[in-house]
Motif scaffolding. Structure first.
Motif, PDB file in Angstrom:
ATOM      1  N   UNK A 286       0.807  -1.223   0.000  1.00 53.81           N
ATOM      2  CA  UNK A 286       0.000   0.000   0.000  1.00 53.81           C
ATOM      3  C   UNK A 286       0.841   1.275   0.000  1.00 53.81           C
ATOM      4  N   UNK A 287       1.848   1.334   0.874  1.00 55.54           N
ATOM      5  CA  UNK A 287       2.596   2.583   1.089  1.00 55.54           C
ATOM      6  C   UNK A 287       4.088   2.292   1.203  1.00 55.54           C
TER       7      UNK A 287
ATOM      8  N   UNK B 187       2.098   0.191  -5.981  1.00 50.94           N
ATOM      9  CA  UNK B 187       1.076  -0.495  -5.197  1.00 50.94           C
ATOM     10  C   UNK B 187       0.630  -1.741  -5.951  1.00 50.94           C
ATOM     11  N   UNK B 188       0.282  -2.770  -5.195  1.00 49.32           N
ATOM     12  CA  UNK B 188      -0.192  -3.957  -5.877  1.00 49.32           C
ATOM     13  C   UNK B 188      -0.025  -5.224  -5.073  1.00 49.32           C
TER      14      UNK B 188
ATOM     15  N   UNK C 291       1.524  -0.009   5.880  1.00 51.71           N
ATOM     16  CA  UNK C 291       2.418   0.066   4.718  1.00 51.71           C
ATOM     17  C   UNK C 291       2.188  -1.120   3.788  1.00 51.71           C
ATOM     18  N   UNK C 292       1.985  -2.283   4.394  1.00 48.38           N
ATOM     19  CA  UNK C 292       1.622  -3.468   3.619  1.00 48.38           C
ATOM     20  C   UNK C 292       0.941  -4.470   4.544  1.00 48.38           C
ATOM     21  N   UNK C 293       0.145  -5.326   3.953  1.00 49.03           N
ATOM     22  CA  UNK C 293      -0.448  -6.438   4.692  1.00 49.03           C
ATOM     23  C   UNK C 293      -0.207  -7.704   3.881  1.00 49.03           C
ATOM     24  N   UNK C 294      -0.518  -8.828   4.460  1.00 53.21           N
ATOM     25  CA  UNK C 294      -0.212 -10.074   3.762  1.00 53.21           C
ATOM     26  C   UNK C 294      -1.087 -11.213   4.255  1.00 53.21           C
ATOM     27  N   UNK C 295      -1.235 -12.201   3.385  1.00 56.68           N
ATOM     28  CA  UNK C 295      -1.854 -13.465   3.749  1.00 56.68           C
ATOM     29  C   UNK C 295      -0.800 -14.550   3.671  1.00 56.68           C
TER      30      UNK C 295
END
Length: 374
Positions: A206-207, A213-214, A276-280
């Motif tokens: 995200x940031x 971004x992606x 800033x980012x997330x994840x699975x």
């Protein structure tokens, strides 16, 4: 991590089975619980029995070889059944709800004794270094004691791509080792686990300054790369992002703003989109259970937990925060990635970013003496 900071190494003695762990901990003396055929509510004190998980061996760092004869160890542990165990656990609740599927799963995932001898200790590998300047000047003691779960993200904090890459270099299992594939778990703290890496990460960026971004993918066991490419969406790029270190198996899949998507996948929680980012965390699932045994099911979650703890410490080390996300929709995650069947399975979510500090919460020292706590 705590052991390594004091000059020790740790391994899960995963040859031991559930019966050995029951005897070793005295849990076999608890009243046996008959699992109902459906969810039941009522007074069931026997439901509070314990489930032993594992035994950790702590030994001097740098030791290259030792022998654990599991058959002989199992025989020695069997003598524990004759001990006079003292004390009786308190009943925690007057009323219980038994979700039968949880206990049936626990039964199915019980591990048998594995008749093998552990003799060789894998050599330690250090994690790759890309941007040491990203880290604050904190000792391990200070860092561990500052570790907190964020309750909210500010939606504005950004990180550089160099910091992003550095964090992820500490999330891969095999370290910096001359271009070899990431498969074996050789770095801290992953080396404590007794199996090759089975958990990957689908990242929603995200940031991150300097990075589009992606949707990205961190391949933590590169033996799975071909299957991942084949089993995910055909339109995914699978290209290394700009400036990515050679020994970091990170791939860009698709560019675009995925804040709303990540929020929706994590039960519509803002915390998944405001960092800033997330994840699975995506596990190599059915083949692992088929080839190694159903007892690998909880161990896949252990691996996600270790990865999560690394992300916690890394985020605090660079001056931000993180938290696990336990509520998410796994089938929609699979749909986004194009995954079908159960070869790969979403097991856990996580987010990293600038925390919103709740000033109503007081933080007191966790230990006596000089405090390193936040």
């Amino acid at each position: 991590m705590a052991a390594a900071g004091l000059g020790w190494d740790v391994k899960v003695l995963d040859g031991l089975g559930y019966e050995e762990l029951e005897k070793l901990t005295g849990v076999e003396n608890f009243p046996k619980f008959k699992i109902p055929s459906r969810p039941v509510k009522g007074s069931m004190p026997e439901i509070e029995f314990e489930h032993p998980d594992c035994v950790l061996l702590v030994f001097p760092s740098g030791l290259s070889e030792f022998k654990v004869a599991y058959k002989e160890l199992s025989c020695a542990i069997s003598d524990f059944s004759g001990l006079d165990w003292k004390g009786k656990p308190n009943v925690l609740s007057k009323e219980h709800i038994c979700w039968d599927i949880i206990y049936r799963t626990a039964e199915a995932a019980k591990k048998p004794l594995t008749m093998s001898n552990l003799s060789v200790v894998d050599p330690f590998q250090s994690s790759g270094t890309f941007s040491e300047s990203s880290y604050k000047d904190l000792s391990l003691r200070e860092l561990v004691r500052k570790r907190r779960s964020a309750v909210d993200m500010d939606g504005s904090t950004v990180m550089s791509k160099e910091t992003f890459y550095q964090i992820l270099l500490h999330c891969v299992p095999s370290g910096s080792h001359g271009g070899k594939k990431h498969v074996r778990q050789l770095t801290l703290p992953f080396r404590s686990l007794a199996w090759d890496s089975e958990v990957h990460a689908a990242l929603f960026v995200h940031r991150v300054v300097g990075l589009p971004k992606g949707l990205y993918f961190l391949v933590r066991n590169e033996n799975h790369l071909d299957d991942l490419k084949k089993d995910t969406r055909a339109e995914f790029k699978w290209v290394k992002p700009d400036g990515c270190p050679d020994d970091l198996p990170l791939y860009e899949l698709a560019s675009g703003d995925c804040r709303e998507l990540s929020k929706r996948l994590s039960c519509h929680q803002d915390i998944a989109s405001d960092g800033c980012f997330s994840l699975g965390m995506i596990a190599h699932f059915e083949p692992t259970l088929r080839n190694k045994g159903s007892w690998m099911y909880p161990r896949l979650f252990w691996e996600t937990g270790v990865l999560g703890q690394v992300l916690y410490l890394e985020s605090h080390a660079v001056g931000i925060s993180a938290t696990g996300i336990g509520c998410f929709f796994d089938d929609p995650v699979h749909e986004v990635l194009g995954l079908k069947g159960s070869k790969f399975q979403s097991l856990y979510h996580f987010t990293v970013g600038g925390p919103v500090v709740d000033k109503r919460i007081m933080s007191l020292p966790a230990y006596p003496g000089t405090s390193d706590d936040a």
